[in-house]
Design a protein around this motif. Sequence first.
Motif, short mmCIF file in Angstrom:
data_model
loop_
_atom_site.label_atom_id
_atom_site.label_comp_id
_atom_site.label_asym_id
_atom_site.label_seq_id
_atom_site.Cartn_x
_atom_site.Cartn_y
_atom_site.Cartn_z
N LYS A 1 3.27 -16.36 24.89
CA LYS A 1 4.00 -16.82 25.98
C LYS A 1 5.07 -17.77 25.23
N LYS A 2 4.77 -18.42 24.02
CA LYS A 2 5.69 -19.25 23.32
C LYS A 2 6.38 -18.53 22.63
N LEU A 3 5.83 -17.27 22.01
CA LEU A 3 6.74 -16.43 21.41
C LEU A 3 7.69 -15.53 22.18
N ALA A 4 7.28 -15.27 23.39
CA ALA A 4 8.32 -14.42 24.10
C ALA A 4 9.37 -15.39 24.47
N GLU A 5 9.30 -16.78 24.93
CA GLU A 5 10.22 -17.38 25.20
C GLU A 5 11.15 -17.87 24.21
N SER A 6 10.66 -17.47 22.81
CA SER A 6 11.52 -17.74 21.69
C SER A 6 12.05 -16.38 21.36
N GLY A 7 11.98 -15.36 22.21
CA GLY A 7 12.64 -14.06 21.88
C GLY A 7 11.87 -13.11 21.23
N ALA A 8 10.83 -13.17 20.96
CA ALA A 8 9.82 -11.99 20.43
C ALA A 8 10.08 -10.67 21.07
N ALA A 9 9.93 -9.67 20.20
CA ALA A 9 10.33 -8.42 20.92
C ALA A 9 9.49 -7.80 21.62
N GLU A 10 9.77 -6.79 22.43
CA GLU A 10 8.58 -6.02 23.34
C GLU A 10 7.68 -5.41 22.13
#
Length: 192
Positions: free
Chosen positions: A22-31
């Motif tokens: 979740k933290k990585l996704a909020e920082s723009g992690a790719a699909e």
Amino acid sequence: MPEVVPNLIRYESLESTNSTLKKLAESGAAEATVVVAQQQTSGRGRVNRNWHSPLGGLYFSVLLRPKTDGRITDFSLLTGAAMAQTVKRFFPQSIAVGVKWPNDCLLGNKKVGGVLCESIGVGHSAALIIGVGLNVNIPASELVAFSDRPFQATSFMEASQGRVFELESVLENFLQVFFHHQIQLLDLLEKF
């Protein structure tokens, strides 16, 4: 259909693969970013139940950024089906493998794995985090932690009378099945 190549990020121990992703996704992690941990100290399942996550299990979360308005349950069912297909690849047909709606995988009528889907963000920044916990090389003594649950727990190891499975092989099989079906599901959802 284009092949999905997951970006695997590995950890020895985490509180939760879903929380980390979740933290990585909020920082723009790719699909297709996948967080894998050898153990979780605060793994969780549906309705915030604790998911006992000792060494020997397979714990990972997958990031999707669907461009359709598919319901979260569509992805939970897809993940459960992919998990069941993966388990079937490692066991003879004489052992029953199935999915108990909405998020459990059963091996010989005992729970061997579970799925937790969480959505974050809205609009173009929306993402779906799919957490998977599979009891692979977990001895019966560790499965006692699940004794208060509606379904008795098992592991690949227990169901095979002590055989040790290669976690990497189980993960690779799951990701192959999952991303193949995910592409098909998204294609289907776009038609409605």
